[in-house]
Design a protein around this motif. Structure first.
Motif, PDB file in Angstrom:
ATOM      1  N   LEU A  55     -34.462 -34.437   4.014  1.00 31.47           N
ATOM      2  CA  LEU A  55     -35.113 -35.433   4.849  1.00 31.47           C
ATOM      3  C   LEU A  55     -36.564 -35.051   5.138  1.00 31.47           C
ATOM      4  CD1 LEU A  55     -33.281 -37.195   7.659  1.00 31.47           C
ATOM      5  CD2 LEU A  55     -35.537 -36.305   8.178  1.00 31.47           C
ATOM      6  N   LEU A  56     -36.753 -33.799   5.519  1.00 34.24           N
ATOM      7  CA  LEU A  56     -38.108 -33.332   5.816  1.00 34.24           C
ATOM      8  C   LEU A  56     -39.018 -33.461   4.593  1.00 34.24           C
ATOM      9  CD1 LEU A  56     -37.252 -30.210   7.952  1.00 34.24           C
ATOM     10  CD2 LEU A  56     -38.618 -32.165   8.690  1.00 34.24           C
ATOM     11  N   ASN A  57     -38.458 -33.086   3.468  1.00 37.34           N
ATOM     12  CA  ASN A  57     -39.270 -33.168   2.264  1.00 37.34           C
ATOM     13  C   ASN A  57     -39.623 -34.597   1.892  1.00 37.34           C
ATOM     14  OD1 ASN A  57     -39.896 -30.538   1.302  1.00 37.34           O
ATOM     15  ND2 ASN A  57     -37.710 -30.232   1.022  1.00 37.34           N
ATOM     16  N   LYS A  58     -38.719 -35.510   2.217  1.00 35.20           N
ATOM     17  CA  LYS A  58     -39.004 -36.914   1.957  1.00 35.20           C
ATOM     18  C   LYS A  58     -40.198 -37.374   2.777  1.00 35.20           C
ATOM     19  CE  LYS A  58     -34.987 -38.943  -0.003  1.00 35.20           C
ATOM     20  NZ  LYS A  58     -33.565 -38.851   0.232  1.00 35.20           N
ATOM     21  N   LEU A  59     -40.228 -36.910   4.019  1.00 41.13           N
ATOM     22  CA  LEU A  59     -41.344 -37.279   4.886  1.00 41.13           C
ATOM     23  C   LEU A  59     -42.642 -36.715   4.334  1.00 41.13           C
ATOM     24  CD1 LEU A  59     -39.719 -36.712   8.368  1.00 41.13           C
ATOM     25  CD2 LEU A  59     -40.026 -38.834   7.124  1.00 41.13           C
ATOM     26  N   ILE A  60     -42.596 -35.447   3.936  1.00 36.98           N
ATOM     27  CA  ILE A  60     -43.780 -34.829   3.357  1.00 36.98           C
ATOM     28  C   ILE A  60     -44.202 -35.586   2.120  1.00 36.98           C
ATOM     29  CG2 ILE A  60     -44.631 -32.809   2.123  1.00 36.98           C
ATOM     30  CD1 ILE A  60     -42.824 -31.126   3.918  1.00 36.98           C
ATOM     31  N   ARG A  61     -43.188 -35.897   1.307  1.00 42.33           N
ATOM     32  CA  ARG A  61     -43.479 -36.570   0.059  1.00 42.33           C
ATOM     33  C   ARG A  61     -44.168 -37.908   0.283  1.00 42.33           C
ATOM     34  NH1 ARG A  61     -38.675 -38.441  -3.797  1.00 42.33           N
ATOM     35  NH2 ARG A  61     -37.870 -39.106  -1.798  1.00 42.33           N
ATOM     36  N   SER A  62     -43.614 -38.709   1.191  1.00 40.61           N
ATOM     37  CA  SER A  62     -44.184 -40.039   1.327  1.00 40.61           C
ATOM     38  C   SER A  62     -45.627 -39.952   1.810  1.00 40.61           C
ATOM     39  CB  SER A  62     -43.337 -40.905   2.255  1.00 40.61           C
ATOM     40  OG  SER A  62     -43.330 -40.372   3.548  1.00 40.61           O
ATOM     41  N   ASN A  63     -45.911 -38.988   2.677  1.00 40.82           N
ATOM     42  CA  ASN A  63     -47.294 -38.844   3.129  1.00 40.82           C
ATOM     43  C   ASN A  63     -48.192 -38.340   2.014  1.00 40.82           C
ATOM     44  OD1 ASN A  63     -46.742 -39.676   5.688  1.00 40.82           O
ATOM     45  ND2 ASN A  63     -46.180 -37.625   6.378  1.00 40.82           N
ATOM     46  N   LEU A  64     -47.693 -37.350   1.291  1.00 39.67           N
ATOM     47  CA  LEU A  64     -48.467 -36.753   0.216  1.00 39.67           C
ATOM     48  C   LEU A  64     -48.797 -37.788  -0.846  1.00 39.67           C
ATOM     49  CD1 LEU A  64     -49.299 -33.776  -0.591  1.00 39.67           C
ATOM     50  CD2 LEU A  64     -47.374 -33.851  -2.138  1.00 39.67           C
ATOM     51  N   VAL A  65     -47.763 -38.475  -1.276  1.00 40.72           N
ATOM     52  CA  VAL A  65     -47.929 -39.467  -2.330  1.00 40.72           C
ATOM     53  C   VAL A  65     -48.838 -40.602  -1.888  1.00 40.72           C
ATOM     54  CG1 VAL A  65     -46.719 -41.220  -3.639  1.00 40.72           C
ATOM     55  CG2 VAL A  65     -45.789 -38.924  -3.485  1.00 40.72           C
ATOM     56  N   ASP A  66     -48.638 -41.023  -0.651  1.00 37.70           N
ATOM     57  CA  ASP A  66     -49.443 -42.111  -0.131  1.00 37.70           C
ATOM     58  C   ASP A  66     -50.932 -41.875  -0.289  1.00 37.70           C
ATOM     59  OD1 ASP A  66     -47.528 -43.772   0.620  1.00 37.70           O
ATOM     60  OD2 ASP A  66     -47.955 -43.725   2.750  1.00 37.70           O
ATOM     61  N   ASN A  67     -51.335 -40.647  -0.143  1.00 40.99           N
ATOM     62  CA  ASN A  67     -52.766 -40.394  -0.060  1.00 40.99           C
ATOM     63  C   ASN A  67     -53.403 -39.928  -1.359  1.00 40.99           C
ATOM     64  OD1 ASN A  67     -52.896 -41.029   2.667  1.00 40.99           O
ATOM     65  ND2 ASN A  67     -51.961 -39.067   3.170  1.00 40.99           N
ATOM     66  N   THR A  68     -52.605 -39.731  -2.366  1.00 42.46           N
ATOM     67  CA  THR A  68     -53.189 -39.189  -3.576  1.00 42.46           C
ATOM     68  C   THR A  68     -53.122 -40.147  -4.758  1.00 42.46           C
ATOM     69  OG1 THR A  68     -51.079 -38.141  -4.014  1.00 42.46           O
ATOM     70  CG2 THR A  68     -52.806 -36.774  -3.035  1.00 42.46           C
ATOM     71  N   ASN A  69     -52.551 -41.297  -4.543  1.00 44.63           N
ATOM     72  CA  ASN A  69     -52.391 -42.193  -5.679  1.00 44.63           C
ATOM     73  C   ASN A  69     -53.292 -43.414  -5.611  1.00 44.63           C
ATOM     74  OD1 ASN A  69     -50.163 -41.215  -7.483  1.00 44.63           O
ATOM     75  ND2 ASN A  69     -49.245 -41.022  -5.442  1.00 44.63           N
ATOM     76  N   GLN A  70     -53.630 -43.878  -6.803  1.00 47.50           N
ATOM     77  CA  GLN A  70     -54.382 -45.109  -6.886  1.00 47.50           C
ATOM     78  C   GLN A  70     -53.439 -46.193  -7.377  1.00 47.50           C
ATOM     79  OE1 GLN A  70     -57.636 -45.537  -9.704  1.00 47.50           O
ATOM     80  NE2 GLN A  70     -58.874 -46.055  -7.944  1.00 47.50           N
ATOM     81  N   VAL A  71     -53.519 -47.326  -6.743  1.00 47.83           N
ATOM     82  CA  VAL A  71     -52.601 -48.403  -7.085  1.00 47.83           C
ATOM     83  C   VAL A  71     -53.358 -49.554  -7.728  1.00 47.83           C
ATOM     84  CG1 VAL A  71     -50.866 -49.985  -6.204  1.00 47.83           C
ATOM     85  CG2 VAL A  71     -51.266 -47.822  -5.060  1.00 47.83           C
ATOM     86  N   GLU A  72     -52.798 -50.063  -8.794  1.00 46.86           N
ATOM     87  CA  GLU A  72     -53.327 -51.290  -9.382  1.00 46.86           C
ATOM     88  C   GLU A  72     -52.302 -52.375  -9.193  1.00 46.86           C
ATOM     89  OE1 GLU A  72     -54.207 -50.732 -13.458  1.00 46.86           O
ATOM     90  OE2 GLU A  72     -55.860 -49.367 -13.068  1.00 46.86           O
ATOM     91  N   VAL A  73     -52.741 -53.466  -8.576  1.00 45.05           N
ATOM     92  CA  VAL A  73     -51.826 -54.586  -8.411  1.00 45.05           C
ATOM     93  C   VAL A  73     -52.395 -55.779  -9.155  1.00 45.05           C
ATOM     94  CG1 VAL A  73     -50.686 -56.112  -6.781  1.00 45.05           C
ATOM     95  CG2 VAL A  73     -51.148 -53.745  -6.150  1.00 45.05           C
TER      96      VAL A  73
END
Length: 474
Positions: A55-73
């Motif tokens: 669970l903790l890692n999921k929280l870390i992951r979602s924050n980490l991923v959120d800020n390092t990715n570029q999204v194309e829609v």
DNA sequence: AAAAAAT
């Protein structure tokens, strides 16, 4: 919005693309969360610890991923507003569903969820979607939420259908569906997988069905357990392999043809090789498109090595030398054939190493038991084939060994499978290790081509040098 | 070559 003008827009993707850039975190690294390891823990406590860590890692992951990715829609209708929800509340999920989301430890949507869920749920008319985003970014939760929010629990027949490429992945995804939907007591899930036999003439009452292509096809056609005409949402997980010629194309397309015209189609994968991407856009009418374009991110957190050998026996020796280092956490060893996998597992056992074997030639009951033991950490090393290359999410896996390099049926390097295999480690932004065993000039050539494709250095590792091994195991 | 079916 005419279909033709969309076809044009696809060709001019770059021009039409709406780009949402995330910002990058500094070089601050996230510490690995460790649960306290006081002595004498019961199995139950051990399980709870694992759950908490996950669970903790999921929280870390979602924050980490959120800020390092570029999204194309890329929207089907370029004039429609670009939604991007920042919280689950904004999606107006049913309260029971929101409860399930939070119970799983998700506090806010990850980047792929932000964009995918907006596209899937906010529009009045259900729209199709093709989404690409790297391993461990929350794709599963995104399409599970999509299914759960469109399902009508009062209607006792299948309305959402999800296809997985393997038995093990279907079980894993099924668990996520069950967890997220658990506050909807009347909501039920059916597993359309090998070994799940029903009586003739029976009908499926469950509102959601997760399954593998062969069984789902049988249930929809010959056996008539499912009425495909009443399916509202159709999800293809690992979509590229589901529609690829070498993959499950035949069965997936046959299933798709039985669905009603207005059925919503959602395709998710970490990889879409060019020709498959084009085919996906032919198969899915008027899709919205989301790409999280940072393939390198996966490779940045995984250190890649190769070991130079002359034949299979030398590879085996090298693997034995590595054994101590890889069993610090959990490891997966990939072989090209079932035969090699069972041979390798047997040889390692003979050397006194405890290993588990998982391949498609085993009985499903056995397969379920093995993957469960591996998840629980009762097995540290899993010798397997491409059956486990995709999607399998076991958090403690920190080493992937390619005993055989991934090649396609023509003997060419299989870059997608390579990325998926090594993506079993380095999850949640944790560091991972990949070791490739080279046993000939030919396989060295394959490795070089893989290295060029990803433009990422794969370093030589000398398994006779204990200091070297010490270094990678650190 | 592996996976995928009550074939």
């Amino acid at each position: 919005m005419a279909t033709d003008s969309w076809a044009l827009a696809v060709d001019e993707q770059e021009a039409a693309v709406k780009s949402v850039s995330g910002f990058r975190l500094g070089d601050s690294t996230w510490g690995v969360i460790k649960t306290s390891t006081t002595a004498e823990k019961t199995d139950e406590e051990e399980k709870e610890d694992r759950a908490a860590q996950s669970l903790l890692n999921k929280l870390i992951r979602s924050n980490l991923v959120d800020n390092t990715n570029q999204v194309e829609v890329l929207q089907r209708d370029p004039n429609s507003p670009l939604y991007s929800v920042k919280s689950f509340e904004e999606l107006r999920l049913k309260p029971q569903l929101l409860q399930g989301v939070y119970a799983m430890g998700f506090n806010r949507p990850s980047k792929i969820q932000e964009n995918a869920l907006s596209e899937i749920l906010v529009h009045v008319c259900p729209q199709n979607l093709i989404a690409q985003s790297q391993s461990g970014t929350g794709k599963t939760a995104a399409f599970v939420l999509a299914m759960l929010s469109r399902v009508e629990p009062a209607d006792r027949y299948p309305q959402c259908l999800c296809l997985s490429p393997t038995y093990e992945l279907a079980l894993q995804t099924g668990k996520v569906i069950e967890q997220m939907g658990k506050f909807h007591p009347e909501l039920k899930l059916a597993y359309a997988v090998r070994g799940n036999k029903l009586e003739r003439g029976q009908k499926i009452n469950e509102q959601i069905v997760i399954g593998t292509p062969g069984t789902v096809l049988d249930w929809c056609s010959k056996l008539r357990f499912i009425d495909p005409k009443r399916i509202k949402v159709f999800v293809l997980d690992e979509a590229d392999v589901m529609i690829a010629t070498q993959g499950h194309q035949d069965q997936s397309i046959r299933i798709q043809r039985m669905l009603p015209r207005n059925c919503q189609m959602l395709l998710f994968s970490a990889t879409f090789e060019d020709s498959v991407w084009k085919f996906a856009q032919k198969v899915v009418p008027d899709p919205n498109i989301i790409k999280l374009k940072r393939e390198e991110e996966t490779l940045d957190t995984i250190k890649q090595y190769y070991v130079l050998c002359n034949n299979r026996d030398e590879k085996f020796q090298a693997l034995c030398n590595l054994y101590g280092a890889i069993t610090i956490a959990q490891a997966m060893i990939f072989c090209h054939t079932r035969k090699t996998a069972s041979w390798l597992a047997a040889e390692l056992s003979k050397e006194g190493h405890q290993v588990a074997l998982l391949s498609g030639e085993m009985m499903v009951e056995q397969r379920a038991a093995v993957i469960e033991r591996f998840r629980e950490g009762k097995e540290k090393v899993l010798v397997t084939t491409n059956v486990c290359a995709r999607g399998i999410d076991v958090e403690q896996v920190s080493v992937v060994i390619n005993f055989d390099l991934p090649v396609d049926k023509d003997g060419n390097p299989d870059n997608e499978t390579y990325l998926h295999r090594i993506g079993r480690t380095g999850r949640f932004g944790k560091r991972g290790l990949a070791v490739n065993m080279v046993d000939s000039k030919h396989s060295m050539n394959i490795l070089n081509r893989i290295q060029e494709h990803f433009n990422k250095k794969i370093e030589r590792l000398d398994t006779d040098d204990l200091d070297e091994i010490e270094k990678i195991a650190n």
